[in-house]
Design an enzyme around this catalytic site. Structure first.
Site, mmCIF file in Angstrom:
data_model
loop_
_atom_site.group_PDB
_atom_site.id
_atom_site.type_symbol
_atom_site.label_atom_id
_atom_site.label_comp_id
_atom_site.label_asym_id
_atom_site.label_seq_id
_atom_site.Cartn_x
_atom_site.Cartn_y
_atom_site.Cartn_z
ATOM 1 C CG HIS A 1 3.687 2.835 -1.883
ATOM 2 N ND1 HIS A 1 3.859 4.058 -2.491
ATOM 3 C CD2 HIS A 1 4.047 2.997 -0.593
ATOM 4 C CE1 HIS A 1 4.326 4.923 -1.588
ATOM 5 N NE2 HIS A 1 4.445 4.301 -0.436
ATOM 6 C CD GLU B 1 6.358 6.688 -3.335
ATOM 7 O OE1 GLU B 1 7.112 5.706 -3.336
ATOM 8 O OE2 GLU B 1 6.365 7.554 -2.427
ATOM 9 C CD GLU C 1 1.929 4.619 2.970
ATOM 10 O OE1 GLU C 1 2.859 4.755 3.770
ATOM 11 O OE2 GLU C 1 2.099 4.348 1.775
ATOM 12 C CG ASN D 1 8.244 1.906 1.221
ATOM 13 O OD1 ASN D 1 9.070 1.344 0.495
ATOM 14 N ND2 ASN D 1 7.244 2.641 0.737
ATOM 15 C CD1 TRP D 2 14.391 0.833 4.234
ATOM 16 C CD2 TRP D 2 15.933 -0.375 3.135
ATOM 17 N NE1 TRP D 2 15.178 0.198 5.172
ATOM 18 C CE2 TRP D 2 16.127 -0.541 4.525
ATOM 19 C CE3 TRP D 2 16.778 -1.040 2.257
ATOM 20 C CZ2 TRP D 2 17.148 -1.353 5.045
ATOM 21 C CZ3 TRP D 2 17.789 -1.846 2.769
ATOM 22 C CH2 TRP D 2 17.979 -2.000 4.154
ATOM 23 C CE LYS D 3 8.395 6.060 0.253
ATOM 24 N NZ LYS D 3 7.569 7.237 0.029
ATOM 25 C CB SER E 1 5.408 12.917 6.847
ATOM 26 O OG SER E 1 5.639 13.270 5.490
ATOM 27 N N GLY F 1 6.173 11.713 2.077
ATOM 28 C CA GLY F 1 7.422 12.358 1.688
ATOM 29 C C GLY F 1 7.353 13.870 1.676
ATOM 30 N N GLY G 1 8.528 5.660 5.464
ATOM 31 C CA GLY G 1 9.438 5.812 4.339
ATOM 32 C C GLY G 1 10.739 6.469 4.772
ATOM 33 N N GLY G 2 10.805 7.782 4.594
ATOM 34 C CA GLY G 2 12.044 8.523 4.846
ATOM 35 C C GLY G 2 12.708 8.204 6.186
HETATM 36 P P1 PGA Z 1 7.223 8.768 4.076
HETATM 37 O O1 PGA Z 1 6.725 7.555 3.134
HETATM 38 O O2 PGA Z 1 7.303 8.210 5.468
HETATM 39 O O3 PGA Z 1 8.565 9.142 3.536
HETATM 40 O O4 PGA Z 1 6.198 9.857 3.954
HETATM 41 C C1 PGA Z 1 5.769 6.649 3.569
HETATM 42 C C2 PGA Z 1 5.465 5.681 2.468
HETATM 43 O O5 PGA Z 1 5.430 6.093 1.296
HETATM 44 O O6 PGA Z 1 5.254 4.482 2.715
#
Ligand code: PGA
Length: 249
Positions: free
Chosen positions: A96, A98, A167, A8-10, A211, A173, A232-233
């Site tokens: 998601h 966010e 999640e 997930n590049w966001k 994470s 993050g 994500g990251g």
């Molecule tokens: P993260 O994000 O791996 O940076 O914690 C995961 C996500 O939000 O899908």
């Protein structure tokens, strides 16, 4: 069950950075064929670029990070499931945390999004997860089950065509990962909930996200009810993402 590692590049990336990242991934995958499915959920404006960079490879599928709950029409800024399907998107993140937090998406919106995706032939990855205060109040299971229940209610027997990503918001993050035991425990709760909705619950992939990185992926992915990761990251660096892919057996 074959695992799925989804990046997930966001809201990250640029034409140049995307190209470097994809080339790094393709070079790594050329050396050793992955034993899992792989997807990249990229910003919509980069879907076409990423599709064309991946054109010679069928190892990586492209996903979107959102899908409109509306079919078409006067919804400025939205992208419909039909549009995403038309350009070859295979997965869509739905709900998601966010977006639940910043775009006020609620359980009903998320369920409709999942339904729109399915109707267009896209596999929805429905995200669920509790906040830190909900966990501290011992409400984590209640919240996560409520989030999934809305989707089960709307999709009925089609629930076996979705993917669920657990999640925990406090792990996204933050560098603070759920322990493999905490993650497995919640995945078992989700599996049981799905079992009461469909006889195919054992075939539904449950991803862990929050994470996940090259160092902790193997242990998380070894849990019996963890069938992949939403990353994500660590999906923004090819070496890290490749290490997670290698850990998914
Ligand atoms: P993260 O994000 O791996 O940076 O914690 C995961 C996500 O939000 O899908």
């Amino acid at each position: 069950m074959k695992k799925l590692i989804a990046g997930n590049w966001k809201m990250n990336g640029s034409l140049a950075a995307n190209e470097t990242l994809i080339q790094g991934l393709l070079a790594g995958l050329a050396n050793s064929a992955p034993s899992c499915d792989i997807a990249l959920c990229v910003p919509s404006v980069y879907i076409a670029q990423v599709q064309s960079l991946l054109a010679d490879s069928n190892a990586i599928a492209v996903g979107s990070q959102n899908v409109s709950q509306h079919e078409n029409g006067a919804y400025t800024g939205d992208v419909s499931a039909e549009m995403l399907a038309e350009v070859g998107v295979r997965y869509s993140l739905c709900g998601h945390s966010e977006r639940r937090q910043h775009q006020a998406e609620n359980d009903t919106h998320v369920a409709i999004k999942a339904q729109r995706a399915l109707m267009a032939g896209i596999t929805p990855i429905v995200c669920v997860g509790e906040t830190l205060s909900e966990r501290e109040a011992e409400m984590a299971e209640v919240v996560v089950k409520r989030q999934l229940a809305a989707v089960i209610r709307l999709l009925g027997s089609s629930i076996d065509k979705i993917i669920v990503a657990y999640e925990p918001v406090w792990a996204i993050g933050t560098g603070r990962t759920a322990t493999p035991e905490q993650a497995q425990q919640m995945h078992a709760v989700l599996r049981a909930q799905l079992q009461s909705a469909t006889e195919n619950a054992d075939k539904i992939r449950l991803l862990y996200g929050g994470s996940m990185n090259a160092g902790n992926a193997a242990e998380l992915l070894a849990q019996p009810d963890i069938n992949g990761g939403l990353v994500g990251g660590a999906s923004l660096k090819s070496a890290d993402f490749l290490a997670i892919i290698a850990a998914a057996r």
